[in-house]
Design a protein around this motif. Structure first.
Motif, short mmCIF file in Angstrom:
data_model
loop_
_atom_site.label_atom_id
_atom_site.label_comp_id
_atom_site.label_asym_id
_atom_site.label_seq_id
_atom_site.Cartn_x
_atom_site.Cartn_y
_atom_site.Cartn_z
N LEU A 161 -0.74 6.09 1.30
CA LEU A 161 -0.51 4.70 0.98
C LEU A 161 -0.02 4.57 -0.46
CD1 LEU A 161 -3.71 3.18 2.55
CD2 LEU A 161 -1.43 3.30 3.54
N VAL A 162 0.60 3.43 -0.75
CA VAL A 162 1.04 3.15 -2.11
C VAL A 162 -0.04 2.29 -2.76
CG1 VAL A 162 2.84 2.16 -3.54
CG2 VAL A 162 3.42 3.22 -1.35
N PRO A 163 -0.79 2.85 -3.71
CA PRO A 163 -1.97 2.16 -4.24
C PRO A 163 -1.64 0.82 -4.90
CG PRO A 163 -1.85 4.43 -5.05
CD PRO A 163 -0.56 4.15 -4.36
N SER A 164 -0.45 0.71 -5.46
CA SER A 164 -0.14 -0.50 -6.22
C SER A 164 0.32 -1.65 -5.33
CB SER A 164 0.94 -0.18 -7.25
OG SER A 164 2.05 0.42 -6.62
#
Lengths: 505, 323
Positions: free
Chosen positions: A95-98
């Motif tokens: 996943l893309v944390p931001s």
């Protein structure tokens, strides 16, 4: 009946995969039926991940056929696999944390609203619907980095479901989950299979496989070593199929004829710390392995960190060979002969981009000097010795350690610390994420090390291995010593589990 | 009763403060504090006059244009150190082409110069996988040298008044043309970043490259494109310099890369990629202009200005790290 009537969700037939001249998969058959949980087991390097990567289109097959829903499927890239309804829940989270939960779920397939612009509101509504179907509650507008890892996995699963996945591949899904999160995951798996979704469950953990899987396929050296209904085989048979060399007995307690009058090497009395210990007492004699059991947050890791000099104690005493000590940093602990093998080898145990040699010799540099400089000859000799003694499988000791398998990395960590000859060795989850073959080797190393007259504190959440090595088990609860049991007092895993959970006095 | 409600209020305030995302909002707080500070101390020196405010906007336009593009670059977890030099190169290319071939070829040549350098940067980073820091550091010297070389270090005057009017020199009624350029850059940048698939792809690639790739995003392509855009934006900025100052010079834009990067980071975009804050970037760039302007009005020498500016940037970034 229905097995014959309806074609399986996925059928992989005579799959061969070569990387150059190396044959990683040698004619593997693998079948996934609708609505089943199919465990896929095998040592690291047995071909599990390659088989799954072939299914997901990351690698192309050298030979063989893949059928999806009874029809021949051409899977050339991950996009094809997605179109065939094959979803992946990654072990290293993807996943893309931001970004927010909804943004992640619909990443690269964004829903469009007015004027063809990407609409977060639509995505959040749709994500909400998917979570409802999963029977969980997650805020779609929350940023992923603010969620616990347990939620990350739910988002991964939602992301796969959003692409209409019919088959979900879960690679070690419980590796980073707490106990209650594991329960939630298993409930979710039940919900999904009831909707006809098939799940491939890759795991090293026998108890989980027994609990959740309907069937199991075991791979060994690129071939199928077992395909069975889980209810029709016992754990020993599965382990035999996985390691295939009758090493199952290593996971059984061996009485090493301890000397019960040996001097006490480590004595801890009423130890408390700011990190959560409130009253811990235990003792370890020379040659003894003491297992530490307890739930997450019970104080196991916290005790290890105090003993290793990372955290400080606030009251109570630690005695080494009868002398009271207090550590304010790990270096002082080393001087007193205490070494800690930390929980997370990637973060705390290794310098990943450094070579095997550098990692192995890091704590021993004072012995490798020739004048003011490091001696390449002495370094080489020590490295070769350790690689040999600890059976570390490595082709080039000067290559970065990140290229080694998890099991071999862990052997490097253990070799590195045992080589400093600590009198007291504290091991926090030393076998997490390693395959069963390596696990048995590590347990044997621990036994041998204790047998040389050292004290070992062994922390593990996996009770079978805890019971296989520990001469005594100390159970912690809420930062306190709850009970201390001699190995002979423990009848089996279930009894110990009940005590840990606090259901039996 | 009253103590209770006061307590509740203070805990609500505490909750609000603890929830406030310092990193992304520090720029607005800093902007307001510095603005008030200058307004009080420099009010008599004309700080608050309309003319001065328009001046700040004019002077920051080139920085804002480059910073909007740099926000995409940094959100993609890359960096572009060459923007200042590219602006200088583009200013002289535009000026020389206008002199020899006329207005339209001049405009195209300036943009093309930026696009070519951006494409080279992007190609080297995306295809050959050389870190953007190194590629653009090399390009910083290369473009600056090239600009100096082709002009023999001489300024290139621009006499075409249409060009000067369009690119920075002119006003449209009371509104400076450079203000319009800034608004366009920020407006387009914001929509693309927040409301298009492309913006998502850029940010996802910067936030977790592997995840983006597994999701089917062509990460090499997004990386190439952000560096290309940054090159074109730097080319445009160079043309705005040329318009405002009615000449092309290799010195235009020199050192701007640091101001631009500082503006983006102050604006709340993480240096590690994953999120791009366009509005924050605008205020970051205005903040830099504000400081410059205030320090000049305060009568500081340029050496002293540099010291104070450096200290303010460090302080603001340090504050923004507070969670």
């Amino acid at each position: 009946m229905s097995d014959i009537m309806t074609p399986p969700a996925v059928r992989m037939r005579s799959i061969v995969k070569k990387f150059g001249p190396v044959e990683v998969l040698k004619s593997v058959n693998f079948e996934i039926r609708h609505g089943e949980v199919h465990a896929l087991a095998g040592e690291n390097g047995a071909g599990k991940s390659t088989l799954m990567k072939v299914l997901q289109g990351v690698h192309q097959i050298t030979d063989g056929e893949i059928e999806v829903g009874g029809e021949l499927a051409m899977i050339r890239d991950t996009q094809d696999a997605e179109n065939y309804g094959i979803g992946m829940v990654f072990q290293e989270f993807s996943l893309v944390p931001s970004m927010t939960v909804a943004q992640n779920i619909f990443l690269n397939r964004e829903l469009r609203g007015k004027f063809g612009f990407v609409s977060d509101r639509l995505a959040e509504k749709e994500a909400e619907r998917i979570f409802q179907r999963m029977g969980v509650s997650v805020d779609p507008s929350a940023e992923v980095r603010n969620l616990g890892t347990g939620y990350w996995q739910l988002v991964e699963i939602a992301k796969a479901l959003a692409k209409n996945a019919k088959v979900l591949v879960m690679d070690e899904p419980t590796a980073s989950l707490a106990k209650h999160e594991v329960d939630h995951l298993f409930a979710l798996i039940e919900t999904l299979t009831a909707q006809g979704i098939a799940i491939v469950y890759i795991s090293h953990r026998m108890d989980e496989i027994r609990r959740v899987a309907d069937r199991i396929t075991v791979l060994r050296d690129g071939r199928v070593a077992m395909v069975e209904k889980v209810s029709e085989v016992d754990s020993a048979q599965i382990i035999e199929a996985i390691i295939g060399r009758g090493l199952g007995s290593q996971l059984v307690y061996q009485d090493r004829e301890r000397d019960y009058d040996a001097p006490i090497l480590l004595q801890v009395d009423h130890l408390s710390s700011g990190s959560g210990l409130s009253d811990v007492s235990l003792e370890t004699r020379a040659g003894e392995i003491v297992g530490l059991a307890g739930l997450m947050g019970s104080g196991r890791t916290e005790l290890a960190r105090v003993l290793g000099g990372i955290d400080r104690s606030t009251s109570g005493t630690v005695r080494i060979s009868g002398r009271e000590v207090g550590f304010s940093n790990p270096s002082q602990a080393h001087k007193e002969g205490v070494a800690l093998i930390p929980e997370d080898r990637r973060e705390q145990g290794l310098v990943l981009q450094h070579s095997v040699t550098d990692n192995l010799t890091l704590p021993m540099m004072h012995e490798l000097m020739s004048g003011p400089l490091l001696s390449p000859r002495k370094t080489r000799r020590m490295t070769d010795q350790l690689v040999h003694d600890y059976e570390i499988k490595v082709s080039d000791v000067d290559a970065p350690i990140s290229q080694l398998s998890g099991g071999n990395q862990q052997k490097v960590v253990i070799a590195k610390w045992m080589n400093t000859k600590p009198r007291v060795l504290v091991m926090d989850e030393p076998t997490s994420g390693v395959d069963i073959g390596t696990k048995t080797e590590i347990l044997e190393m621990v036994r041998t090390y204790a047998g040389e007259g050292n004290a070992v504190i062994f922390i593990s959440s996996e009770l079978p291995e805890l019971l296989a090595v520990s001469d005594r088990v100390v159970i912690l609860r809420d930062g306190q010593t709850f009970r201390t049991l001699e190995r002979s007092e423990i009848e089996g895993e279930e009894q110990l589990q009940l005590i840990i959970q606090g259901e039996a006095a | 009763m009253s103590t209770q409600s006061a307590e509740r209020e203070s805990s609500a305030l505490h909750k609000f403060l603890s929830r406030l995302d310092w990193r992304s909002n520090i720029i607005y707080i800093a902007f307001i504090i510095v603005f008030i500070l200058f307004a009080v101390t420099l009010g008599d020196n004309g700080f608050l006059s309309v003319g001065n405010t328009l001046n700040i906007i004019r002077q920051t336009a080139t920085i804002s244009v480059m910073a909007v593009a740099m926000t995409f670059v940094i959100a993609n977890a890359q960096i572009d150190l060459s923007v200042g030099s590219v602006a200088g190169l583009s200013s002289v290319v535009t000026a020389m082409t206008i002199m020899n071939y006329g207005l339209i070829p001049g405009i195209l040549a300036g943009l093309l110069a930026g696009a070519i350098i951006g494409a080279i940067n992007g190609g080297l980073v995306a295809v050959l996988r050389i870190p953007s820091f190194l590629v653009t550091l090399g390009m910083l010297g290369l473009a600056a040298g090239l600009a100096q070389w082709i002009t023999n270090s001489a300024p290139q005057p621009i006499t075409n008044q249409t060009y000067v009017l369009l690119f920075g020199g002119g006003d449209f009624g009371p509104i400076p043309g450079l203000f319009i350029w800034t608004c366009m850059a920020v407006g387009i940048g914001w929509i693309v970043m927040n409301r298009t698939r492309y913006g998502r792809q850029v940010q996802a690639t910067g936030g977790n490259r592997t995840a983006a790739e597994y999701t089917g995003i062509r990460t090499a392509r997004t990386t190439f494109s952000v560096l290309l855009i940054s090159g074109i934006a730097a080319g445009l900025a160079g043309m705005l310099y040329a318009g405002r100052l009615q000449s092309g010079r290799f010195q235009w834009g020199q050192g701007d890369e640091l101001t631009v990067i500082a503006a983006v980071i102050l604006g709340g975009t993480s240096l590690f990629g994953g999120r791009g804050a366009i509005i924050g970037t605008l205020f970051g760039s205005l903040f830099m202009g504000l400081i410059n302007n205030g320090l000049i009005l305060a009568g500081l020498e340029s050496s002293q200005q540099q010291v104070v500016r450096g200290a303010i940037i460090i302080a603001a970034v340090a504050l923004s790290r507070k969670k």
